[in-house]
Design a protein around this motif. Sequence first.
Motif, PDB file in Angstrom:
ATOM      1  N   ARG A   1      49.930  10.863  45.083  1.00 11.76           N
ATOM      2  CA  ARG A   1      49.545   9.318  45.423  1.00 11.76           C
ATOM      3  C   ARG A   1      50.171   8.527  44.316  1.00 11.76           C
ATOM      4  O   ARG A   1      49.554   8.719  43.176  1.00 11.76           O
ATOM      5  CB  ARG A   1      48.288   9.222  45.810  1.00 11.76           C
ATOM      6  CG  ARG A   1      47.926   7.774  46.121  1.00 11.76           C
ATOM      7  CD  ARG A   1      46.432   7.811  46.576  1.00 11.76           C
ATOM      8  NE  ARG A   1      45.941   8.571  47.503  1.00 11.76           N
ATOM      9  CZ  ARG A   1      45.944   8.159  48.827  1.00 11.76           C
ATOM     10  NH1 ARG A   1      46.329   7.146  49.110  1.00 11.76           N
ATOM     11  NH2 ARG A   1      45.459   9.212  49.716  1.00 11.76           N
TER      12      ARG A   1
ATOM     13  N   ILE B   1      52.354   8.024  49.093  1.00 15.81           N
ATOM     14  CA  ILE B   1      52.315   9.297  49.067  1.00 15.81           C
ATOM     15  C   ILE B   1      53.560  10.131  48.937  1.00 15.81           C
ATOM     16  O   ILE B   1      54.292   9.966  50.095  1.00 15.81           O
ATOM     17  CB  ILE B   1      51.231  10.017  49.845  1.00 15.81           C
ATOM     18  CG1 ILE B   1      49.960   9.132  49.894  1.00 15.81           C
ATOM     19  CG2 ILE B   1      50.888  11.321  49.494  1.00 15.81           C
ATOM     20  CD1 ILE B   1      48.751   9.603  50.821  1.00 15.81           C
TER      21      ILE B   1
ATOM     22  N   PRO C   1      41.462  12.845  55.393  1.00 18.12           N
ATOM     23  CA  PRO C   1      41.131  11.590  54.926  1.00 18.12           C
ATOM     24  C   PRO C   1      41.795  11.536  53.489  1.00 18.12           C
ATOM     25  O   PRO C   1      42.574  10.603  52.981  1.00 18.12           O
ATOM     26  CB  PRO C   1      39.621  11.373  54.816  1.00 18.12           C
ATOM     27  CG  PRO C   1      39.348  12.229  56.019  1.00 18.12           C
ATOM     28  CD  PRO C   1      40.220  13.470  55.776  1.00 18.12           C
ATOM     29  N   GLY C   2      41.721  12.598  52.733  1.00 15.23           N
ATOM     30  CA  GLY C   2      42.432  12.475  51.306  1.00 15.23           C
ATOM     31  C   GLY C   2      43.943  12.607  51.277  1.00 15.23           C
ATOM     32  O   GLY C   2      44.449  12.165  50.175  1.00 15.23           O
ATOM     33  N   GLY C   3      44.554  12.712  52.394  1.00 14.60           N
ATOM     34  CA  GLY C   3      45.727  12.854  52.374  1.00 14.60           C
ATOM     35  C   GLY C   3      46.624  13.995  52.685  1.00 14.60           C
ATOM     36  O   GLY C   3      47.696  14.187  53.080  1.00 14.60           O
ATOM     37  N   SER C   4      46.012  15.077  52.061  1.00 14.65           N
ATOM     38  CA  SER C   4      46.883  16.634  52.395  1.00 14.65           C
ATOM     39  C   SER C   4      47.035  16.827  53.767  1.00 14.65           C
ATOM     40  O   SER C   4      46.062  16.747  54.720  1.00 14.65           O
ATOM     41  CB  SER C   4      45.940  17.804  51.677  1.00 14.65           C
ATOM     42  OG  SER C   4      44.803  17.723  52.389  1.00 14.65           O
TER      43      SER C   4
ATOM     44  N   PHE D   1      55.141  13.838  49.366  1.00  8.10           N
ATOM     45  CA  PHE D   1      54.983  15.280  49.673  1.00  8.10           C
ATOM     46  C   PHE D   1      56.131  16.001  49.530  1.00  8.10           C
ATOM     47  O   PHE D   1      57.298  15.728  50.055  1.00  8.10           O
ATOM     48  CB  PHE D   1      54.589  15.343  51.394  1.00  8.10           C
ATOM     49  CG  PHE D   1      53.294  14.840  51.481  1.00  8.10           C
ATOM     50  CD1 PHE D   1      53.004  13.425  51.954  1.00  8.10           C
ATOM     51  CD2 PHE D   1      51.970  15.519  51.198  1.00  8.10           C
ATOM     52  CE1 PHE D   1      51.987  13.025  52.294  1.00  8.10           C
ATOM     53  CE2 PHE D   1      50.832  14.895  51.573  1.00  8.10           C
ATOM     54  CZ  PHE D   1      50.767  13.575  52.190  1.00  8.10           C
TER      55      PHE D   1
ATOM     56  N   GLY E   1      52.893  20.326  50.339  1.00  9.70           N
ATOM     57  CA  GLY E   1      52.054  20.474  49.292  1.00  9.70           C
ATOM     58  C   GLY E   1      50.803  19.211  49.462  1.00  9.70           C
ATOM     59  O   GLY E   1      51.056  18.437  50.555  1.00  9.70           O
ATOM     60  N   PRO E   2      49.788  19.138  48.578  1.00  9.82           N
ATOM     61  CA  PRO E   2      48.846  18.107  48.625  1.00  9.82           C
ATOM     62  C   PRO E   2      49.158  16.782  48.603  1.00  9.82           C
ATOM     63  O   PRO E   2      48.280  16.058  48.883  1.00  9.82           O
ATOM     64  CB  PRO E   2      47.803  18.785  47.738  1.00  9.82           C
ATOM     65  CG  PRO E   2      48.591  19.370  46.528  1.00  9.82           C
ATOM     66  CD  PRO E   2      49.849  19.986  47.473  1.00  9.82           C
ATOM     67  N   GLY E   3      50.258  16.590  48.216  1.00  8.89           N
ATOM     68  CA  GLY E   3      50.859  15.118  48.017  1.00  8.89           C
ATOM     69  C   GLY E   3      50.357  14.655  46.748  1.00  8.89           C
ATOM     70  O   GLY E   3      49.740  14.969  45.999  1.00  8.89           O
TER      71      GLY E   3
ATOM     72  N   GLN F   1      55.273   8.589  52.608  1.00  3.33           N
ATOM     73  CA  GLN F   1      54.431   8.382  53.528  1.00  3.33           C
ATOM     74  C   GLN F   1      53.854   7.175  53.009  1.00  3.33           C
ATOM     75  O   GLN F   1      52.856   7.089  52.156  1.00  3.33           O
ATOM     76  CB  GLN F   1      53.242   9.369  53.918  1.00  3.33           C
ATOM     77  CG  GLN F   1      52.401   8.969  55.121  1.00  3.33           C
ATOM     78  CD  GLN F   1      51.066   9.958  55.459  1.00  3.33           C
ATOM     79  OE1 GLN F   1      50.676  10.533  54.663  1.00  3.33           O
ATOM     80  NE2 GLN F   1      51.068  10.011  56.809  1.00  3.33           N
TER      81      GLN F   1
ATOM     82  N   GLN G   1      45.976  15.905  58.808  1.00  2.41           N
ATOM     83  CA  GLN G   1      46.003  15.331  57.742  1.00  2.41           C
ATOM     84  C   GLN G   1      44.566  14.616  57.439  1.00  2.41           C
ATOM     85  O   GLN G   1      43.832  13.904  57.894  1.00  2.41           O
ATOM     86  CB  GLN G   1      46.807  13.946  57.556  1.00  2.41           C
ATOM     87  CG  GLN G   1      47.006  13.469  56.420  1.00  2.41           C
ATOM     88  CD  GLN G   1      48.258  12.499  56.238  1.00  2.41           C
ATOM     89  OE1 GLN G   1      48.656  11.858  57.084  1.00  2.41           O
ATOM     90  NE2 GLN G   1      48.680  12.517  54.800  1.00  2.41           N
TER      91      GLN G   1
END
Lengths: 110, 113
Positions: free
Chosen positions: B109, B90, A39-42, B92, B105-107, B37, A37
């Motif tokens: 926020r 977040i 740092p930006g979350g993806s 996802f 997916g990229p999420g 999350q 994961q």
Amino acid sequence: GQQVQQSPASLVLQEGENAELQCNFSSTATRLQWFYQRPGGSLVSLLSNPSGTKHTGRLTSTTVTKERRGSLHISSSQITDSGTYLCAMERAGGNYKPTFGKGTSLVVHP
Amino acid sequence: SVLLYQKPNRDICQSGTSLKIQCVADSQVVSMFWYQQFQEQSLMLMATANEGSEATYESGFTKDKFPISRPNLTFSTLTVNNARPGDSSIYFCSSRDWGYEQYFGPGTRLTVL
């Protein structure tokens, strides 16, 4: 219920050092998958193996199903490896509902 | 592998409002999953969505609060109703390929004020 414990919670390395991340689970697993994961979350899928050892690049995943544990070895760590590493365990006999650990936060310094 | 796209990538909303998160896959997938999350916590599976049927929700998540649509094999929408600050996290979407590897997916926020 199912539990997935990851250790260490955090790890700091110098660039070039190796890392060993652990994942222990409380139920019989049919599959263990490792994610990175950013740092930006993806999230990025790294390796998935039900048992034994699997390699890709500098990563090696080892799963010992009987002992309910797995590990991710990162060799020659790089600054860009910094982030959180999550393991996810899929339990035997059920519908697909993977359980995730809380992750290991890795910081690699130059 | 499966590529998943989410929209929006982040959102800020007021308490009591509703918002939609869209997920699009680059290929047809049987199941789509939605995860939540919280910061520095593990991912929690919210629900599983198969095309043409009602989503199956995990304990702690309800259809009234988080309705999910799955109109076809490449698309799903998660709605957060009556958003509260405790919903800030977040979100996802996820799916699997035929080799059973899981992709995300990229999420999105979400911050609820």
